[in-house]
Design an enzyme around this catalytic site. Structure first.
Site, PDB file in Angstrom:
ATOM      1  N   SER A   1       0.880  -1.166   0.000  1.00  9.51           N
ATOM      2  CA  SER A   1       0.000   0.000   0.000  1.00  9.51           C
ATOM      3  C   SER A   1       0.913   1.210   0.000  1.00  9.51           C
ATOM      4  CB  SER A   1      -0.864   0.042   1.247  1.00  9.51           C
ATOM      5  OG  SER A   1      -1.246  -1.250   1.606  1.00  9.51           O
ATOM      6  N   CYS A   2       0.757   2.034  -0.984  1.00 11.49           N
ATOM      7  CA  CYS A   2       1.626   3.202  -1.078  1.00 11.49           C
ATOM      8  C   CYS A   2       1.398   4.102   0.120  1.00 11.49           C
ATOM      9  CB  CYS A   2       1.307   3.990  -2.331  1.00 11.49           C
ATOM     10  SG  CYS A   2       1.285   2.962  -3.783  1.00 11.49           S
TER      11      CYS A   2
END
Lengths: 411, 102
Positions: free
Chosen positions: B100-101
């Protein structure tokens, strides 16, 4: 004369205009920046507005006052980018050719992506704090709210400033304590992630703080819809969380201009090389700030570090030299933890936030990943730095664009 | 670290994700699924294959993308992998946990 066109006069675009006008001058170069808005907002201030810590005038100025005189500012909506013809089509039908294009159109909330989010309870008991209007409406609500179930919620990643919802939960705890009504408020932090944050060491520290402040965490919650009648959020697995006051971070998306121009991914972010900041599909198009799809935080500090590196790469591009793969994903974020304290985290693509001292190894004065008053003072001072130093593209002393590993306690 | 899965020595990270897809086979997938209390049906396998293909093509995986994949919808994905579906399904498929950025 050659044209550099910057799309968006927010944090990233304004910094690029200020960097580049020192380097690429008349009559050889014309720099143009396009933004339809009148105001420049200090977005980190949206976090403080609901709690009456900042007032609107602290966070709103005009776009004009930060754009250098020799940069042309066009206040108009952009209809389309035509990257195959190197031109911009404006809303009034006129066209603007470019030699180099810089995309800095940012990201914004899209509550309509979630069923029922922008329903009958929107800005009654369902609020966002990622817009000025949302943040102000929430302030008015919090002034009168007499307690109940407060749910702080993230819809999906990526979002701008991924620590902001945590900060909101911490500040809410502190706010209700000061109002002597903390016992009337139940705070739940709902996230699609498996924990408070995406990186293990910071997650550990932040979950400890949540626990200490009596904030309940609900991880792995992928929202399907908001039920306005029952006042609950429901996830795809059937989990239900009731609320009296829902403060949500809706899905974030890049600008619709990217969709119209066929240049974005499924969330309208522009595919970008993560180390050079050149767009993947067009050599003369560069992207910085929240508009790109690189796996870095969507945060002002990231845009600031990117701007220093991108300026050099654009000069290399102009001189026909190879670009330098220099950007390392460096982010530096204060995390307000309430009661006049804050944490500081400093990290990049490969190094997660850890404990240590910043910016001087072993000295500080700021402490990494530990609560302190000094960090809180740093966060408050940052507003002044933003308006007076950062936007003008001035280098912040002792803080390099690429992350330093010195003074950090990596295991 | 090394872990014995389906009678084989497999290298996994501290969260139990395979670090080398070459060590994966269907027996390994079944063993990880059993550990996660997910009995695998043919429909599960279709989705696991899809995830592996997407990973091979270097597509970043997200719940949103799976919802739009045409292979399944989010509702069914949750029915098949009830707890943290994307994290569970990628672990069974032997591919990395989606980043997840931040």
């Amino acid at each position: 004369m050659k044209n550099i066109v910057i799309l968006g006069a927010g944090t990233a675009g304004t910094m690029m205009a200020n960097h580049l006008h020192h380097q690429l001058k008349h009559p050889e170069w014309q720099i143009t920046i396009i933004d339809e808005r009148e105001e420049h907002h200090y977005q980190p201030g949206y976090l403080f507005l609901p709690f009456d810590i900042y007032s609107p005038e602290d966070i709103v100025k005009t776009i004009e006052e930060f754009i250098p005189k020799d940069v042309k500012l066009i206040k108009q909506q952009i209809n389309r980018i035509v990257p195959t013809e190197n031109k911009i089509q404006l809303a009034d039908g006129s066209e603007l050719p470019y030699d180099i294009l810089i995309i800095a159109t940012g990201a914004k909330i899209a509550p309509e992506e979630t069923e029922g989010m922008k329903g009958s309870e929107w800005q009654k008991s369902v609020f966002d704090f990622y817009t000025f209007e949302g943040s102000l409406a929430l302030r008015n609500k919090l002034r009168e709210w007499d307690g109940g179930k407060l749910v702080v919620h993230i819809t999906e990643m990526p979002i701008k400033c991924p620590v902001a919802p945590l900060e909101f939960a911490f500040l809410a705890d502190s706010f209700f304590k000061h109002k002597h009504m903390r016992d009337k408020v139940e705070i739940t932090y709902v996230t699609p992630l498996s924990g408070a944050f995406t990186k293990p060491k910071a997650t550990e520290a932040l979950e400890h703080l949540l626990h200490e402040k009596g904030i309940h965490i609900e991880p792995d919650f992928a929202i399907e819809r908001v039920d306005n009648e029952k006042k609950e959020i429901v996830d795809y697995g059937g989990k239900v969380i009731p609320f009296d006051l829902l403060v949500t971070v809706p899905t974030n998306k890049g600008d619709e201009l990217m969709e119209r121009s066929g240049m974005g991914d499924d969330l309208n972010y522009v595919p970008t090389h993560k180390a050079t900041l050149q767009s993947i599909n067009y050599q003369n198009v560069f992207v910085l700030g929240d508009a790109s799809n690189i796996p870095a935080s969507k945060a002002g500090s990231v845009a600031h570090f990117e701007a220093e590196i991108l300026t050099e790469n654009i000069l290399r591009y102009v001189h026909g030299e190879p670009l330098k793969e220099e950007f390392d994903g460096h982010a530096n974020c204060f995390i307000e933890t309430g009661n006049g304290k804050a944490l500081l985290i400093d990290f990049n693509y490969t190094h997660e936030p850890v404990e240590g001292s910043f910016p001087f190894a072993g000295i500080g004065p700021l402490r990494l990943l530990k609560e302190s008053r000094m960090n809180h003072m740093g966060k408050l001072a940052f507003r002044w730095i933003y308006w007076n130093v950062l936007l003008k593209g001035t280098h912040i002393p002792f803080v390099s664009a690429t992350m330093s590993e010195k003074g950090k306690h990596y295991a | 670290m090394e872990k014995i899965i389906a009678g084989k020595n497999i290298t996994v990270n501290e969260e139990g994700y395979l670090t080398d897809f070459n060590q994966w086979d269907e027996k390994v997938g079944e063993a990880i699924a059993a550990e996660a209390n997910v009995p695998l049906s043919p429909r599960h396998w279709e989705i696991l294959k899809y995830l592996q293909d997407e990973h091979k093509n270097q597509v970043a995986l997200s719940i949103r993308r799976i919802g739009k994949s045409g292979v399944t919808d989010i509702k069914e994905f949750y029915q098949l992998f009830p707890v943290a579906p994307l994290k569970t399904a990628t672990k069974i498929a032997g591919i990395p946990k989606p980043a997840s950025c931040i």
